[in-house]
Scaffold this motif. Structure first.
Motif, PDB file in Angstrom:
ATOM      1  N   THR A   3       0.816  -1.207   0.000  1.00 28.80           N
ATOM      2  CA  THR A   3       0.000   0.000   0.000  1.00 28.80           C
ATOM      3  C   THR A   3       0.852   1.260   0.000  1.00 28.80           C
ATOM      4  O   THR A   3       0.326   2.352   0.015  1.00 28.80           O
ATOM      5  CB  THR A   3      -0.936   0.027   1.219  1.00 28.80           C
ATOM      6  OG1 THR A   3      -0.158  -0.052   2.399  1.00 28.80           O
ATOM      7  CG2 THR A   3      -1.942  -1.095   1.151  1.00 28.80           C
ATOM      8  N   VAL A   4       2.166   1.127  -0.023  1.00 24.90           N
ATOM      9  CA  VAL A   4       3.036   2.290  -0.064  1.00 24.90           C
ATOM     10  C   VAL A   4       3.373   2.569  -1.522  1.00 24.90           C
ATOM     11  O   VAL A   4       3.842   1.688  -2.231  1.00 24.90           O
ATOM     12  CB  VAL A   4       4.331   2.029   0.743  1.00 24.90           C
ATOM     13  CG1 VAL A   4       5.260   3.214   0.653  1.00 24.90           C
ATOM     14  CG2 VAL A   4       3.998   1.696   2.182  1.00 24.90           C
ATOM     15  N   GLU A  18      -3.730  12.666  -6.212  1.00 26.39           N
ATOM     16  CA  GLU A  18      -4.895  12.341  -5.382  1.00 26.39           C
ATOM     17  C   GLU A  18      -4.972  13.277  -4.180  1.00 26.39           C
ATOM     18  O   GLU A  18      -3.957  13.611  -3.571  1.00 26.39           O
ATOM     19  CB  GLU A  18      -4.813  10.896  -4.866  1.00 26.39           C
ATOM     20  CG  GLU A  18      -5.052   9.856  -5.918  1.00 26.39           C
ATOM     21  CD  GLU A  18      -6.520   9.682  -6.291  1.00 26.39           C
ATOM     22  OE1 GLU A  18      -7.394  10.420  -5.793  1.00 26.39           O
ATOM     23  OE2 GLU A  18      -6.788   8.804  -7.101  1.00 26.39           O
ATOM     24  N   ASP A  20      -5.664  14.501  -0.415  1.00 30.51           N
ATOM     25  CA  ASP A  20      -5.310  13.891   0.872  1.00 30.51           C
ATOM     26  C   ASP A  20      -6.520  13.269   1.566  1.00 30.51           C
ATOM     27  O   ASP A  20      -6.363  12.413   2.422  1.00 30.51           O
ATOM     28  CB  ASP A  20      -4.680  14.926   1.809  1.00 30.51           C
ATOM     29  CG  ASP A  20      -3.312  15.370   1.329  1.00 30.51           C
ATOM     30  OD1 ASP A  20      -2.650  14.588   0.603  1.00 30.51           O
ATOM     31  OD2 ASP A  20      -2.911  16.491   1.673  1.00 30.51           O
ATOM     32  N   GLN A  23     -10.384   8.270   0.761  1.00 27.78           N
ATOM     33  CA  GLN A  23     -10.423   7.166   1.716  1.00 27.78           C
ATOM     34  C   GLN A  23     -10.060   5.872   0.991  1.00 27.78           C
ATOM     35  O   GLN A  23     -10.776   5.439   0.088  1.00 27.78           O
ATOM     36  CB  GLN A  23     -11.807   7.067   2.358  1.00 27.78           C
ATOM     37  CG  GLN A  23     -12.086   8.217   3.296  1.00 27.78           C
ATOM     38  CD  GLN A  23     -13.396   8.067   4.031  1.00 27.78           C
ATOM     39  OE1 GLN A  23     -14.007   7.000   4.063  1.00 27.78           O
ATOM     40  NE2 GLN A  23     -13.842   9.143   4.647  1.00 27.78           N
ATOM     41  N   TRP A  24      -8.944   5.278   1.408  1.00 32.03           N
ATOM     42  CA  TRP A  24      -8.423   4.046   0.801  1.00 32.03           C
ATOM     43  C   TRP A  24      -8.775   2.854   1.676  1.00 32.03           C
ATOM     44  O   TRP A  24      -8.737   2.937   2.897  1.00 32.03           O
ATOM     45  CB  TRP A  24      -6.905   4.142   0.647  1.00 32.03           C
ATOM     46  CG  TRP A  24      -6.477   5.219  -0.282  1.00 32.03           C
ATOM     47  CD1 TRP A  24      -6.060   6.468   0.057  1.00 32.03           C
ATOM     48  CD2 TRP A  24      -6.422   5.143  -1.702  1.00 32.03           C
ATOM     49  NE1 TRP A  24      -5.753   7.178  -1.064  1.00 32.03           N
ATOM     50  CE2 TRP A  24      -5.960   6.387  -2.165  1.00 32.03           C
ATOM     51  CE3 TRP A  24      -6.720   4.156  -2.644  1.00 32.03           C
ATOM     52  CZ2 TRP A  24      -5.788   6.672  -3.519  1.00 32.03           C
ATOM     53  CZ3 TRP A  24      -6.546   4.426  -3.979  1.00 32.03           C
ATOM     54  CH2 TRP A  24      -6.089   5.670  -4.412  1.00 32.03           C
ATOM     55  N   GLY A  27      -5.498   1.829   3.719  1.00 30.28           N
ATOM     56  CA  GLY A  27      -4.696   2.884   4.320  1.00 30.28           C
ATOM     57  C   GLY A  27      -3.979   3.803   3.359  1.00 30.28           C
ATOM     58  O   GLY A  27      -3.480   4.840   3.762  1.00 30.28           O
ATOM     59  N   GLY A  28      -3.874   3.452   2.103  1.00 28.92           N
ATOM     60  CA  GLY A  28      -3.196   4.304   1.130  1.00 28.92           C
ATOM     61  C   GLY A  28      -3.308   3.714  -0.258  1.00 28.92           C
ATOM     62  O   GLY A  28      -3.807   2.593  -0.428  1.00 28.92           O
ATOM     63  N   PRO A  29      -2.876   4.452  -1.259  1.00 28.46           N
ATOM     64  CA  PRO A  29      -2.992   3.958  -2.633  1.00 28.46           C
ATOM     65  C   PRO A  29      -2.153   2.701  -2.847  1.00 28.46           C
ATOM     66  O   PRO A  29      -1.098   2.540  -2.228  1.00 28.46           O
ATOM     67  CB  PRO A  29      -2.496   5.114  -3.489  1.00 28.46           C
ATOM     68  CG  PRO A  29      -1.772   6.031  -2.585  1.00 28.46           C
ATOM     69  CD  PRO A  29      -2.248   5.763  -1.190  1.00 28.46           C
ATOM     70  N   LYS A  70     -10.650   2.178  -3.424  1.00 31.30           N
ATOM     71  CA  LYS A  70     -11.251   3.363  -2.823  1.00 31.30           C
ATOM     72  C   LYS A  70     -12.548   2.968  -2.118  1.00 31.30           C
ATOM     73  O   LYS A  70     -13.263   2.089  -2.572  1.00 31.30           O
ATOM     74  CB  LYS A  70     -11.511   4.441  -3.877  1.00 31.30           C
ATOM     75  CG  LYS A  70     -10.222   5.047  -4.402  1.00 31.30           C
ATOM     76  CD  LYS A  70     -10.473   6.149  -5.402  1.00 31.30           C
ATOM     77  CE  LYS A  70      -9.160   6.785  -5.824  1.00 31.30           C
ATOM     78  NZ  LYS A  70      -9.384   7.861  -6.817  1.00 31.30           N
TER      79      LYS A  70
END
Length: 184
Positions: A3-4, A18, A20, A23-24, A27-29, A70
């Motif tokens: 996810t990093v 994207e 800030d 909502q992923w 936790g992140g893209p 997402k």
């Protein structure tokens, strides 16, 4: 799938900016390094930059990423939220919120075959269980390419190929190392 964010993803690069407040799910893209490598090694078509085929291919890859990662439809950049409808093989169309709730695998693999002929039973899977099953079976991802575009916007009809290497267990079936190809 990590996810990093890693190196810039040339297929989904317009998402680099994207907001800030997106909502992923995890936790992140996501990063797509493994499946992008699988795509480059196994694709059968290389479309001219800026061609309708390349645009459709990258748009679908982006939509799939958004649908899988997402949480809110309002964060999608790849579709018109009010007009979007996913129609697969003549089935009744799904609105964006319906597809988001089901998940990409369930939305795309749902069918009306008798249960005994269904290898994958979309109506028995949740968003999470469907993604876990496919991540387990295809740890390098499930690559996707456009084979042919039959009609352009606003109603896009196309033929595609989806493939992955069966390297992990799937629903009690041991991995074979074979490449699974799916056309649609």
């Amino acid at each position: 799938m990590a996810t990093v964010p890693a190196a810039k993803d040339k297929y989904r690069s317009f998402l680099d900016d994207e907001a800030d407040n997106v909502q992923w799910r995890h936790g992140g893209p996501p990063t797509y390094d493994d499946v992008n490598q699988l795509f480059e090694q196994g694709r059968t078509k290389e479309w001219e930059e800026g061609s309708l085929e390349e645009i459709v291919q990258n748009a679908i890859k982006t939509w799939e990423m958004e649908l899988s990662h997402k949480v809110r439809l309002q964060d999608f950049k790849s579709i018109n939220h009010e007009k979007f409808k996913l129609i697969v093989n003549g089935r009744e169309g799904l609105k964006g919120e319906e597809a988001l709730k089901m998940g990409s695998y369930n939305a795309l693999l749902k069918n009306s075959l008798p249960k005994e002929f269904q290898y994958y039973k979309a109506d028995e899977e949740s968003f999470e269980s469907s993604h876990e099953a496919f991540r387990s079976a295809f740890p390098r991802g499930f690559a996707w390419e456009v084979i042919h575009v039959y009609s352009g916007p606003p109603l896009i009809a196309f033929k595609f190929r989806h493939w992955g290497i069966f390297e992990g267990p799937f629903k009690g079936h041991a991995p074979t190392g074979e490449t699974l190809n799916s056309m649609g």
